[in-house]
Design a protein around this motif. Structure first.
Motif, PDB file in Angstrom:
ATOM      1  N   LEU A  57     -22.247 -86.579  18.304  1.00  0.00           N
ATOM      2  CA  LEU A  57     -22.513 -85.952  19.592  1.00  0.00           C
ATOM      3  C   LEU A  57     -21.806 -84.607  19.675  1.00  0.00           C
ATOM      4  O   LEU A  57     -22.367 -83.635  20.183  1.00  0.00           O
ATOM      5  CB  LEU A  57     -22.071 -86.867  20.737  1.00  0.00           C
ATOM      6  CG  LEU A  57     -22.273 -86.341  22.155  1.00  0.00           C
ATOM      7  CD1 LEU A  57     -23.741 -86.009  22.397  1.00  0.00           C
ATOM      8  CD2 LEU A  57     -21.778 -87.351  23.169  1.00  0.00           C
ATOM      9  N   ASP A  58     -20.592 -84.527  19.147  1.00  0.00           N
ATOM     10  CA  ASP A  58     -19.852 -83.258  19.159  1.00  0.00           C
ATOM     11  C   ASP A  58     -20.586 -82.176  18.358  1.00  0.00           C
ATOM     12  O   ASP A  58     -20.650 -81.021  18.775  1.00  0.00           O
ATOM     13  CB  ASP A  58     -18.441 -83.447  18.610  1.00  0.00           C
ATOM     14  CG  ASP A  58     -17.545 -84.222  19.567  1.00  0.00           C
ATOM     15  OD1 ASP A  58     -17.808 -84.188  20.786  1.00  0.00           O
ATOM     16  OD2 ASP A  58     -16.582 -84.849  19.090  1.00  0.00           O
ATOM     17  N   GLU A  59     -21.160 -82.548  17.214  1.00  0.00           N
ATOM     18  CA  GLU A  59     -21.916 -81.585  16.414  1.00  0.00           C
ATOM     19  C   GLU A  59     -23.129 -81.074  17.176  1.00  0.00           C
ATOM     20  O   GLU A  59     -23.437 -79.880  17.158  1.00  0.00           O
ATOM     21  CB  GLU A  59     -22.380 -82.218  15.098  1.00  0.00           C
ATOM     22  CG  GLU A  59     -21.280 -82.492  14.110  1.00  0.00           C
ATOM     23  CD  GLU A  59     -21.773 -83.252  12.895  1.00  0.00           C
ATOM     24  OE1 GLU A  59     -21.241 -82.993  11.806  1.00  0.00           O
ATOM     25  OE2 GLU A  59     -22.679 -84.097  13.027  1.00  0.00           O
ATOM     26  N   VAL A  60     -23.815 -81.970  17.839  1.00  0.00           N
ATOM     27  CA  VAL A  60     -25.002 -81.589  18.607  1.00  0.00           C
ATOM     28  C   VAL A  60     -24.609 -80.667  19.757  1.00  0.00           C
ATOM     29  O   VAL A  60     -25.258 -79.642  19.995  1.00  0.00           O
ATOM     30  CB  VAL A  60     -25.744 -82.835  19.132  1.00  0.00           C
ATOM     31  CG1 VAL A  60     -26.876 -82.457  20.075  1.00  0.00           C
ATOM     32  CG2 VAL A  60     -26.273 -83.664  17.967  1.00  0.00           C
ATOM     33  N   LYS A  61     -23.533 -81.008  20.464  1.00  0.00           N
ATOM     34  CA  LYS A  61     -23.068 -80.164  21.571  1.00  0.00           C
ATOM     35  C   LYS A  61     -22.703 -78.770  21.093  1.00  0.00           C
ATOM     36  O   LYS A  61     -23.079 -77.772  21.707  1.00  0.00           O
ATOM     37  CB  LYS A  61     -21.869 -80.807  22.266  1.00  0.00           C
ATOM     38  CG  LYS A  61     -22.225 -81.970  23.145  1.00  0.00           C
ATOM     39  CD  LYS A  61     -20.969 -82.525  23.807  1.00  0.00           C
ATOM     40  CE  LYS A  61     -21.260 -83.684  24.713  1.00  0.00           C
ATOM     41  NZ  LYS A  61     -20.039 -84.211  25.341  1.00  0.00           N
ATOM     42  N   LYS A 109     -23.889 -73.051  20.825  1.00  0.00           N
ATOM     43  CA  LYS A 109     -24.057 -71.858  19.988  1.00  0.00           C
ATOM     44  C   LYS A 109     -25.414 -71.198  20.240  1.00  0.00           C
ATOM     45  O   LYS A 109     -25.530 -69.973  20.235  1.00  0.00           O
ATOM     46  CB  LYS A 109     -23.928 -72.241  18.509  1.00  0.00           C
ATOM     47  CG  LYS A 109     -23.948 -71.085  17.562  1.00  0.00           C
ATOM     48  CD  LYS A 109     -23.719 -71.556  16.142  1.00  0.00           C
ATOM     49  CE  LYS A 109     -23.711 -70.385  15.173  1.00  0.00           C
ATOM     50  NZ  LYS A 109     -23.492 -70.827  13.789  1.00  0.00           N
ATOM     51  N   LYS A 110     -26.421 -72.014  20.504  1.00  0.00           N
ATOM     52  CA  LYS A 110     -27.776 -71.499  20.771  1.00  0.00           C
ATOM     53  C   LYS A 110     -27.956 -71.099  22.235  1.00  0.00           C
ATOM     54  O   LYS A 110     -29.018 -70.624  22.624  1.00  0.00           O
ATOM     55  CB  LYS A 110     -28.812 -72.554  20.403  1.00  0.00           C
ATOM     56  CG  LYS A 110     -28.882 -72.843  18.914  1.00  0.00           C
ATOM     57  CD  LYS A 110     -29.872 -73.930  18.626  1.00  0.00           C
ATOM     58  CE  LYS A 110     -29.891 -74.274  17.141  1.00  0.00           C
ATOM     59  NZ  LYS A 110     -30.814 -75.374  16.844  1.00  0.00           N
TER      60      LYS A 110
END
Length: 64
Positions: free
Chosen positions: A51-55, A60-61
């Motif tokens: 979830l942290d990677e997705v957030k 960033k986007k």
């Protein structure tokens, strides 16, 4: 599920989903559940992300 037929090829792999629109219209929630299951099954071998990677990626986007 009534109104849904799944056809398989000679290797027993699912290939075609036939839907009777009149039957599905009677209970669209069941059809949505079926689609969710099929999508999840199709994506089961994709790499997992925390979830942290997705957030971080969404921030960033500029989407979060």
């Amino acid at each position: 599920m009534k109104g849904v037929t799944i056809f398989k090829n000679e290797k027993n792999n699912r290939r075609i989903l036939q839907v009777d629109i009149k039957e599905i219209a009677k209970n669209p929630g069941d059809f949505e559940d079926l689609i969710d299951i099929l999508v999840a099954e199709a994506r089961r071998n994709e790499p997992k992300r925390s979830l942290d990677e997705v957030k971080k990626s969404l921030k960033k986007k500029g989407k979060l």
